[in-house]
Design a protein around this motif. Structure first.
Motif, mmCIF file in Angstrom:
data_model
loop_
_atom_site.group_PDB
_atom_site.id
_atom_site.type_symbol
_atom_site.label_atom_id
_atom_site.label_comp_id
_atom_site.label_asym_id
_atom_site.label_seq_id
_atom_site.Cartn_x
_atom_site.Cartn_y
_atom_site.Cartn_z
ATOM 1 N N GLY A 147 -92.091 6.834 11.342
ATOM 2 C CA GLY A 147 -90.830 6.141 11.076
ATOM 3 C C GLY A 147 -90.889 4.652 11.273
ATOM 4 O O GLY A 147 -89.859 4.013 11.487
ATOM 5 N N GLN A 148 -92.077 4.044 11.182
ATOM 6 C CA GLN A 148 -92.219 2.618 11.425
ATOM 7 C C GLN A 148 -92.960 1.926 10.270
ATOM 8 O O GLN A 148 -93.703 0.973 10.471
ATOM 9 C CB GLN A 148 -92.961 2.380 12.741
ATOM 10 C CG GLN A 148 -92.194 2.830 13.977
ATOM 11 C CD GLN A 148 -90.928 2.014 14.197
ATOM 12 O OE1 GLN A 148 -90.845 0.871 13.796
ATOM 13 N NE2 GLN A 148 -89.941 2.625 14.835
ATOM 14 N N SER A 149 -92.734 2.384 9.048
ATOM 15 C CA SER A 149 -93.370 1.770 7.889
ATOM 16 C C SER A 149 -92.792 0.385 7.617
ATOM 17 O O SER A 149 -91.692 0.047 8.055
ATOM 18 C CB SER A 149 -93.158 2.642 6.650
ATOM 19 O OG SER A 149 -93.731 2.052 5.494
ATOM 20 N N MET A 150 -93.554 -0.413 6.899
ATOM 21 C CA MET A 150 -93.038 -1.625 6.259
ATOM 22 C C MET A 150 -93.232 -1.404 4.772
ATOM 23 O O MET A 150 -94.368 -1.299 4.304
ATOM 24 C CB MET A 150 -93.809 -2.859 6.722
ATOM 25 C CG MET A 150 -93.319 -4.178 6.132
ATOM 26 S SD MET A 150 -91.688 -4.666 6.747
ATOM 27 C CE MET A 150 -90.726 -4.619 5.226
ATOM 28 N N THR A 151 -92.141 -1.254 4.029
ATOM 29 C CA THR A 151 -92.203 -0.875 2.624
ATOM 30 C C THR A 151 -91.670 -1.993 1.735
ATOM 31 O O THR A 151 -90.591 -2.531 1.988
ATOM 32 C CB THR A 151 -91.378 0.397 2.361
ATOM 33 O OG1 THR A 151 -91.868 1.464 3.172
ATOM 34 C CG2 THR A 151 -91.440 0.810 0.899
ATOM 35 N N ALA A 152 -92.427 -2.314 0.694
ATOM 36 C CA ALA A 152 -91.981 -3.268 -0.317
ATOM 37 C C ALA A 152 -91.492 -2.507 -1.547
ATOM 38 O O ALA A 152 -92.000 -1.427 -1.866
ATOM 39 C CB ALA A 152 -93.113 -4.205 -0.710
ATOM 40 N N LEU A 153 -90.513 -3.092 -2.242
ATOM 41 C CA LEU A 153 -89.986 -2.474 -3.455
ATOM 42 C C LEU A 153 -89.744 -3.539 -4.518
ATOM 43 O O LEU A 153 -89.334 -4.667 -4.193
ATOM 44 C CB LEU A 153 -88.653 -1.756 -3.199
ATOM 45 C CG LEU A 153 -88.575 -0.703 -2.084
ATOM 46 C CD1 LEU A 153 -88.124 -1.352 -0.773
ATOM 47 C CD2 LEU A 153 -87.610 0.418 -2.467
ATOM 48 N N CYS A 154 -89.968 -3.172 -5.769
ATOM 49 C CA CYS A 154 -89.516 -3.986 -6.899
ATOM 50 C C CYS A 154 -89.131 -3.038 -8.021
ATOM 51 O O CYS A 154 -89.667 -1.931 -8.124
ATOM 52 C CB CYS A 154 -90.565 -5.002 -7.338
ATOM 53 S SG CYS A 154 -92.038 -4.290 -8.098
ATOM 54 N N ALA A 155 -88.191 -3.475 -8.849
ATOM 55 C CA ALA A 155 -87.599 -2.576 -9.834
ATOM 56 C C ALA A 155 -87.840 -3.046 -11.254
ATOM 57 O O ALA A 155 -87.960 -4.243 -11.532
ATOM 58 C CB ALA A 155 -86.095 -2.467 -9.589
ATOM 59 N N GLY A 156 -87.890 -2.077 -12.159
ATOM 60 C CA GLY A 156 -87.954 -2.370 -13.570
ATOM 61 C C GLY A 156 -86.590 -2.782 -14.099
ATOM 62 O O GLY A 156 -85.567 -2.628 -13.414
ATOM 63 N N PRO A 157 -86.524 -3.275 -15.336
ATOM 64 C CA PRO A 157 -85.270 -3.827 -15.873
ATOM 65 C C PRO A 157 -84.165 -2.810 -16.076
ATOM 66 O O PRO A 157 -82.988 -3.186 -16.143
ATOM 67 C CB PRO A 157 -85.709 -4.443 -17.216
ATOM 68 C CG PRO A 157 -86.984 -3.740 -17.570
ATOM 69 C CD PRO A 157 -87.653 -3.440 -16.273
#
Length: 291
Positions: A147-157
């Motif tokens: 429960g200690q992740s560092m998560t990056a996110l990016c989205a499509g259009p």
């Protein structure tokens, strides 16, 4: 192995609002996310589906996690239903074939397709799907297991703000999250995806120094690991107060003291330069894998 962890309070146990969640592939990372969303209260187990490499494997995984199995990837997308979220948690080499198999069902249901595969770009994901498919690229790290992740996110259009937030909540169940531009994913991969291994090596080296000076290995590891944990928390608190890691390091180094002696020795051995080189090597490799 599960560990005690601090509860996330982002949603205050808000239910998922009827949006179903599915996982195609539920190994170490997929399983960690499933457990996290259930433990957080974001999703009940009854609203989560999993699909493995075979119907038998799907049943086995679902039984282990306490969720519902789907025989095939297409069955899973259909079961999750309209506007649902499907996390693709297979190895990078298998992503394309999985997306090809669910292409028609995914667009019919307006499924939000979420990838956790390293080095797999939005362009690559889109090439296997219909142009208007909502797709999100993410990168959690190994610490999701506790429960200690560092998560990056990016989205499509094609992703709406509401869809993006719903997916962010899923990954917030296993740690912290940040939105980044896709061009920064290789750097993020090194800073958050590769760095746990760097940190494990650092802790082990510290522990070996402890052993050299008479402390048993297990005890030395615990001492070093707790010191690293506390120092990381100090940095996060310090950021809110405008303090930098460098300023915190300065505050520990008394003139002529033991800490400054150690810091000088580390720098003479190339400590900072070695860290920068290690991160850069990981960035360069990630870029190479995508080309």
């Amino acid at each position: 192995m599960r560990f005690l962890k601090q509860r996330n309070t982002r949603w205050s146990n808000t239910p998922s609002g009827g949006i179903m969640l599915g996982f195609i592939g539920a190994g170490a990372m997929g399983g960690a996310i499933v457990r996290g969303v259930i433990e957080s209260g974001l999703y009940p187990a009854s609203e989560i589906f999993v699909c493995g490499s075979s119907p038998e494997r799907s049943i086995q995984i679902a039984t282990q996690l306490g969720v519902t199995s789907a025989p095939t990837a297409t069955d899973l997308v259909d079961a999750v239903g309209d506007d649902g979220i499907v996390v693709i948690a297979v190895k990078p080499y298998a992503v394309g074939s999985v997306l090809d198999s669910v292409r028609e069902s995914a667009i019919a249901h307006n499924t939000v397709i979420v990838s956790v595969a390293a080095g797999t770009t939005l362009e690559t994901l889109a090439s296997h799907l219909t142009p208007d498919q909502p797709i999100i690229r993410t990168m959690p790290n190994v610490n999701a297991a506790i429960g200690q992740s560092m998560t990056a996110l990016c989205a499509g259009p094609a992703v709406s703000q509401a869809q993006f937030v719903a997916v962010e909540d899923v990954f917030h169940a296993v740690g912290e999250i940040t939105r980044i531009t896709e061009k920064d994913f290789s750097t993020f991969s090194a800073l958050a995806g590769c760095s746990p291994a760097f940190t494990f090596e650092y802790i082990d080296a510290m522990a070996r120094a402890g052993v050299r000076n008479g402390i048993p290995k297990a005890q030395a590891v615990k001492i070093a690991a707790q010191a690293v944990l506390g120092s990381a928390q100090m940095v996060l608190v310090g950021l809110e107060q405008g303090l930098t890691p460098a300023s915190l390091a300065d505050s520990v180094q008394s003139p002529g003291g033991t800490t400054v002696a150690g810091v000088v020795a580390l720098e003479e051995a190339g400590f900072s330069a070695a860290v920068v080189r290690g991160v850069q090597a990981s960035v360069d490799r990630d870029v190479q894998m995508q080309s």
